[in-house]
Structures are given as C-alpha cells and as structure tokens.
Design a protein around this motif. Structure first.
Motif: not given
Length: 366
Positions: A67-76, A139-149, A166-173
């Motif tokens: 419940p404390d792991l959140h994903f942010v991923f590209p939408l099309f 924890v927030f994982i942003l996959w391909l975070g460079e794909l942001m306007p 206690d919030c951690y952000f992991i940005f994968i680029s």
C-alpha cells in the motif's frame, strides 16, 4: 542485502553503496537511476523499495501491491487514467521486470501514441505524498520520468524541493539529458553500467544450458534486459521468425509471380488463427527484426543484436530495408499491432499487412 538486490546482475559497487546508505538511514529522499539500455533500472528501484518498506526481520509480502509503493508511468492518451491502468502495469512488470515502452503500450491497450507522464499524475502524487503512510515509509517510482512535459516537471520539482517526511522518490530515466536540470540538482544520480559479458554468459548457462550462451551474451552489449527478451521469447520467437520469413519469401515471389499472392492469402488465414497475444507478439518481433535489418543496411552490424533460430540471414533482408521505405514499413507494423489490440478482424489485418509489405519491399532506394 535484500533478496531483490541479490538477484541483480552486476552493479556490485552501486549495490553496496546504496545498501550502506540504507543501513545508516542516510539514503536520500530523491533519486535518479539512469538506465540507458535495460540494465535493470526498475529492478534496482524495486530492490531499494523492498529495503525501505519492509522491516529487516520480515521481508515477506507482495511488494508490487504494497500500500505504500506507488508507481508513476507514461500514459499514451489524455483519455488514459493511471488509476485504471495500475492493475495492468503491475501485471506487466510481474512478467517483464525489464519493461520497455512498446511492451507497456501493448499491455495497456491504449489507443494513444504519445507516451507522457501527465500533470494530473503528478497532482495525484502530491496528494498521496501528503497522506500518512500505512506502515513506515512511502516510495514513489517514476518509470521513464523524462517523459514529462514542462508543466508536470515543474510540479514534480515542488515535491522534490520540500519532500514530506518518510517519502522517497525513485526516478528512472533512460536519458538523463532530457530531465529538467533543477530536478537533477535535487537528486542523487546513480548510473547503471553495462553488465560484464562473462556474468551474462554464466547466467544464461545456468538457466538455459541448451542455448549458445556465448553468442547471446556477446550480442547483449551488457544488457540483461535484452537477453531476457530473447530468452523469454525463445519458444515463440522461433515461430515468429519462421512465420515472418515465410511471409517475406512469399512477398518476394509475389513481385514476379502473381500466383504467389494465393500463398500470402493462405499465410494470412493461418496467422489469423493465432491467439491475440501471439499476434501482437508477432508484430512486435517484426518491428525488432526490421530495425535490426536497418542497422545492417546502414553499415552498423556491430549494433545489431539479432540471433537467428534457423538458417535465416538478416543480411539478405537488409538491402530491402532502407530510407525510402523504412518509415512506411514501421508504420505498417505499428498500425497492424494497434489494430490487433483494438480487436479488428485478424484476417483483414494479416491480409492487408501481407499485401502492403509486398509493395513496400519492392520500393527501390535509388
């Protein structure tokens, strides 16, 4: 070290450095993992998340659904909603720990064509980050975070400037140069390295002793994700290669002999009987083989990773893939793949594809 860290191939120095920071409670809240070529960025982010979300004494549990792991991923498309696609994303990365944008598009069944992390997703991140965690960290994982306007990037920057406790952000680029400089300045940046070929070869030998481990490893260019793509598809890829080669041979015959068109129709009927997932996988494989042919056509064979499962020589196809038809061929394959995901008649899709690929292969570069 965590179980997931133990599974990561190579990257020993980085693993030790991160493990040490976590053990000392000095791991930074904002991080960028640079993964240029499927070296394991998401796997690394999940290994870190495992450490941050579970107690050292008890690391049992479903990490992907924590419940404390959140994903942010590209939408099309603007019509896509992250909350509605989260289940598809979890299912996709369970099967593909080394994801790619084409695979994710296929898994999401989106009708759009522009992968972006959109502003509403970052707004949702802000709201989630302010809520109390269920256990200890979030924890927030942003996959391909460079794909942001820019609007989404600037909103994310505010979160990085004053991260909640206690919030951690992991940005994968994949491409660090496309990340907003002000975001980079607030993150610890860790770049994954190509995995030693010897390690890859040993790993393949242990799991697939019947395959040519040395050849596959040398073609991987240090990317375990590329190897997995081959190993996971090896049963299907033999069929994909066989089916595509059959189509190509009929297409070349049809240029000189109209009777061969009947063969293309028979081939289309056969392909239409496959399961939808197999049909999608076929067109994805054709896209891959087309790109490999183009690399050889333009004098870059060392960049090609193609390994034939039969006697097919991609060098014989490459002269027919060139600047005058590559865009149309790729568009044809992508349109066919998209049509499969939209449940268009498979017989119509494969018939249209076989006739059009015949015309495109006849186009001369001169």
């Amino acid at each position: 070290m965590s179980m997931l860290f133990d599974e990561i191939l190579g990257q020993e120095h980085l693993k030790q450095m991160i493990q040490s920071a976590i053990d000392k409670n000095s791991f930074p809240q904002s991080n960028i993992i640079v993964d240029k070529d499927q070296y394991g960025g998401l796997h690394f982010a999940l290994a870190i998340s495992e450490q941050l979300l579970f107690d050292k004494q008890n690391k049992q549990g479903d990490l992907l659904n924590h419940p404390d792991l959140h994903f942010v991923f590209p939408l099309f498309s603007d019509k896509d909603h992250a909350s509605e696609l989260n289940e598809e994303w979890i299912a996709y990365i369970k099967n593909r720990p080394f994801p790619n944008i084409l695979g994710w598009k296929s898994a999401s069944n989106s009708s759009g064509n522009t992968p972006l992390i959109r502003k509403p997703q970052i707004v949702s991140m802000h709201k989630s980050a302010k809520l109390k965690s269920y256990r200890k960290n979030k924890v927030f994982i942003l996959w391909l975070g460079e794909l942001m306007p820019p609007a989404a990037s600037n909103l994310l920057l505010k979160l990085f400037e004053e991260p909640p406790a206690d919030c951690y952000f992991i940005f994968i680029s994949k491409n660090i140069h496309d990340v907003l400089p002000t975001i980079k300045s607030r993150c610890q940046i860790s770049s994954l390295s190509p995995i030693p070929i010897k390690l890859i070869e040993e790993k393949i030998k242990s799991s697939h002793p019947d395959l040519d481990a040395k050849k596959i490893a040398s073609s991987s260019m240090g990317s375990w994700g590329r190897c997995l793509g081959f190993l996971q598809e090896d049963l299907n890829s033999f069929d994909h290669e066989r089916d595509f080669v059959e189509c190509l041979r009929l297409a070349f015959k049809a240029k000189k002999n109209k009777v061969a068109v009947i063969g293309l129709m028979t081939w289309s009927d056969k392909m239409a009987l496959l399961k939808r997932d197999e049909q999608k996988s076929f067109f994805s494989y054709c896209l891959y083989l087309t790109r490999e042919s183009l690399l050889i056509s333009y004098g870059a064979p060392k960049l090609s990773t193609f390994i034939s499962n039969s006697d097919f020589e991609v060098e014989k196809l490459s002269p027919f893939i060139h600047s005058k038809n590559i865009i149309d061929i790729v568009n044809l394959l992508e349109d066919s793949l998209y049509s499969i995901t939209r449940n268009v008649s498979a017989k119509i899709i494969f018939t249209t594809f076989s006739l059009n690929i015949t015309k495109l292969l006849a186009v001369k570069e001169d």
